[in-house]
Design a protein around this motif. Structure first.
Motif, mmCIF file in Angstrom:
data_model
loop_
_atom_site.group_PDB
_atom_site.id
_atom_site.type_symbol
_atom_site.label_atom_id
_atom_site.label_comp_id
_atom_site.label_asym_id
_atom_site.label_seq_id
_atom_site.Cartn_x
_atom_site.Cartn_y
_atom_site.Cartn_z
ATOM 1 N N UNK A 57 0.918 -1.153 0.021
ATOM 2 C CA UNK A 57 -0.101 0.057 0.249
ATOM 3 C C UNK A 57 0.915 1.332 -0.004
ATOM 4 N N UNK A 58 2.038 1.194 -0.517
ATOM 5 C CA UNK A 58 2.977 2.325 -0.599
ATOM 6 C C UNK A 58 2.206 3.208 -1.701
ATOM 7 N N UNK A 59 1.451 2.574 -2.772
ATOM 8 C CA UNK A 59 0.814 3.182 -3.750
ATOM 9 C C UNK A 59 -0.415 2.547 -3.624
ATOM 10 N N UNK A 60 -1.521 3.514 -3.692
ATOM 11 C CA UNK A 60 -3.003 2.885 -3.686
ATOM 12 C C UNK A 60 -3.635 3.522 -4.711
ATOM 13 N N UNK A 61 -4.377 2.556 -5.241
ATOM 14 C CA UNK A 61 -5.204 3.111 -6.406
ATOM 15 C C UNK A 61 -6.553 3.587 -5.868
ATOM 16 N N UNK A 62 -7.133 4.456 -6.952
ATOM 17 C CA UNK A 62 -8.401 5.167 -6.627
ATOM 18 C C UNK A 62 -9.510 4.613 -7.474
ATOM 19 N N UNK A 63 -10.728 4.752 -7.197
ATOM 20 C CA UNK A 63 -11.732 4.180 -8.042
ATOM 21 C C UNK A 63 -11.885 4.388 -9.093
ATOM 22 N N UNK A 185 -25.373 4.917 -0.319
ATOM 23 C CA UNK A 185 -24.599 3.905 -1.105
ATOM 24 C C UNK A 185 -25.102 2.787 -1.625
ATOM 25 N N UNK A 186 -25.628 2.459 -2.866
ATOM 26 C CA UNK A 186 -26.554 1.216 -3.061
ATOM 27 C C UNK A 186 -26.065 0.421 -3.996
ATOM 28 N N UNK A 187 -25.764 -0.887 -3.998
ATOM 29 C CA UNK A 187 -25.482 -1.649 -4.999
ATOM 30 C C UNK A 187 -26.959 -1.786 -5.815
ATOM 31 N N UNK A 188 -26.763 -1.606 -7.094
ATOM 32 C CA UNK A 188 -28.087 -1.934 -7.764
ATOM 33 C C UNK A 188 -28.000 -2.703 -9.095
ATOM 34 N N UNK A 189 -27.668 -3.801 -8.898
ATOM 35 C CA UNK A 189 -27.440 -4.833 -9.916
ATOM 36 C C UNK A 189 -28.537 -5.106 -10.940
ATOM 37 N N UNK A 190 -29.486 -4.802 -10.524
ATOM 38 C CA UNK A 190 -30.778 -4.848 -11.351
ATOM 39 C C UNK A 190 -30.786 -4.020 -12.516
ATOM 40 N N UNK A 191 -29.960 -2.811 -12.584
ATOM 41 C CA UNK A 191 -29.657 -1.907 -13.560
ATOM 42 C C UNK A 191 -28.791 -2.688 -14.653
ATOM 43 N N UNK A 223 -25.155 7.596 -4.475
ATOM 44 C CA UNK A 223 -24.299 6.885 -5.539
ATOM 45 C C UNK A 223 -24.939 5.445 -5.509
ATOM 46 N N UNK A 224 -25.086 5.125 -6.694
ATOM 47 C CA UNK A 224 -25.151 3.474 -6.990
ATOM 48 C C UNK A 224 -24.472 2.813 -7.728
ATOM 49 N N UNK A 225 -24.082 1.621 -7.476
ATOM 50 C CA UNK A 225 -23.246 0.724 -8.642
ATOM 51 C C UNK A 225 -24.390 -0.272 -9.332
ATOM 52 N N UNK A 243 -18.992 -1.177 -6.780
ATOM 53 C CA UNK A 243 -19.702 -2.117 -6.380
ATOM 54 C C UNK A 243 -19.114 -2.611 -5.083
ATOM 55 N N UNK A 244 -20.192 -2.412 -3.732
ATOM 56 C CA UNK A 244 -19.566 -2.945 -2.525
ATOM 57 C C UNK A 244 -19.347 -4.533 -2.757
ATOM 58 N N UNK A 245 -18.204 -5.144 -2.135
ATOM 59 C CA UNK A 245 -17.297 -4.485 -0.958
ATOM 60 C C UNK A 245 -16.052 -3.800 -1.601
ATOM 61 N N UNK A 246 -16.189 -3.282 -2.748
ATOM 62 C CA UNK A 246 -15.184 -2.441 -3.052
ATOM 63 C C UNK A 246 -15.454 -0.891 -2.667
#
Ligand SMILES: [Mg+2]
Length: 325
Positions: A57-63, A185-191, A223-225, A243-246
């Motif tokens: 984690x010296x370098x961390x990626x962002x979303x 913050x909601x996962x909406x896989x239905x979309x 925010x929805x995923x 998408x959670x768990x990310x």
């Protein structure tokens, strides 16, 4: 533009970085990186990092980052699963593999160079998607949607079926009174699966906001995923990092509202809600009592065995939650 060109352009516009990994690169790697040095119109943000930089984690990626893998790097992609937040794109002539969000099949060097040119031309005339406002940091109450703010109706596309959960209004109002932001913050896989359309989702969403507003209550950021795995729907494959768990959705809220994660709260009824919040640095994690409580709690107890610093509380009623001190 091709879909991968759009992904690169979106990454740059969202303030993300194009990330390459050092190990096991193809022999002509310098040619793949050459276009960045010779760029005359605009600078595409690019870095090359080692596996060790990421794992430590010296370098961390962002979303909003886009991480490129070559086919020769397939062997270690899964080992980076837990530390990579951005979207992962495989430059390959083969099929997609686990841990990869997007496969650019039959990617060739000449195609790559012309694609980067197309992206540069596009960005030269594009406007920024958003600009961060520099405001004071404040804590945030993060809420899952289904079975926390509204009663869960699987793949709900009917506004008439939207029902607020008992205590949700009081909790949100209390958070605002205590100086918290409130974010959904909601996962909406239905979309992503095409089970509900965007218009239907919006109808349900607006109904939720209207029911809240009728009681003088609001949510600051939603925010929805829509991302889903293993489906051949392009729309569904976009924004895997959200998408959670990310932690992507939490990072987006953080970037926009300047949330102080160490003082923030998460209330969710799924193990993944709390694991995502924890990854994003949210300190106070509350598992809300729903039909699936026993299963979700067991998942978290199991997760704790490998993550001893992960602590959570059980919340029987939304009104029991005490924010602030
Ligand atoms: Mg839920």
């Amino acid at each position: 533009m091709q879909i991968w060109e759009q992904l690169i352009a979106d990454t740059v516009q969202l303030g993300g970085t194009l990330v390459f990994i050092k190990e096991q690169v193809p022999a002509d790697m310098s040619q793949w990186l050459a276009p960045f040095k010779n760029s005359s119109n605009c600078d595409l943000p690019v870095v090359t990092r080692s596996v060790q930089d990421l794992l430590s984690r010296k370098f961390q990626t962002k979303s909003q980052d886009l991480i490129f893998f070559f086919e020769s790097q397939k062997t270690f992609i899964s080992s980076l699963n837990s530390v990579l937040q951005g979207q992962r794109i495989l430059l390959a002539d083969g099929s997609a593999i686990q841990g990869i969000d997007f496969a650019w099949k039959e990617a060739s060097l000449s195609q790559w160079i012309s694609s980067l040119k197309a992206v540069e031309a596009y960005l030269a005339s594009a406007k920024p998607l958003h600009e961060n406002l520099s405001t004071q940091e404040a804590p945030c109450l993060f809420l899952d949607r289904d079975d926390v703010v509204v009663r869960n109706v699987p793949y709900n596309n009917d506004p008439a079926k939207v029902e607020l959960m008992p205590g949700a209004v009081e909790l949100i109002n209390q958070a605002h009174a205590d100086g918290f932001w409130v974010a959904l913050v909601t996962n909406q896989s239905g979309l992503g699966r095409g089970r509900i359309s965007w218009l239907e989702y919006k109808g349900v969403h607006q109904q939720m906001l209207q029911l809240l507003a009728a009681q003088g209550c609001w949510i600051d950021e939603c925010v929805w995923a829509s991302f889903i795995e293993n489906e051949a729907v392009i729309e569904g494959r976009l924004f895997a990092s959200l998408r959670k768990p990310r932690a992507g959705m939490f990072q987006l809220v953080h970037d926009k509202l300047r949330t102080r994660m160490a003082d923030s709260f998460m209330v969710g009824d799924s193990a993944t809600d709390l694991i995502a919040a924890h990854s994003a640095g949210v300190k106070h994690l509350h598992l809300f009592n729903s039909e699936k409580f026993a299963k979700e709690e067991a998942t978290l107890r199991e997760y704790q065995k490998n993550h001893p610093q992960f602590q959570f509380h059980v919340l029987k009623n939304l009104s029991d939650l005490k924010l602030g001190n």
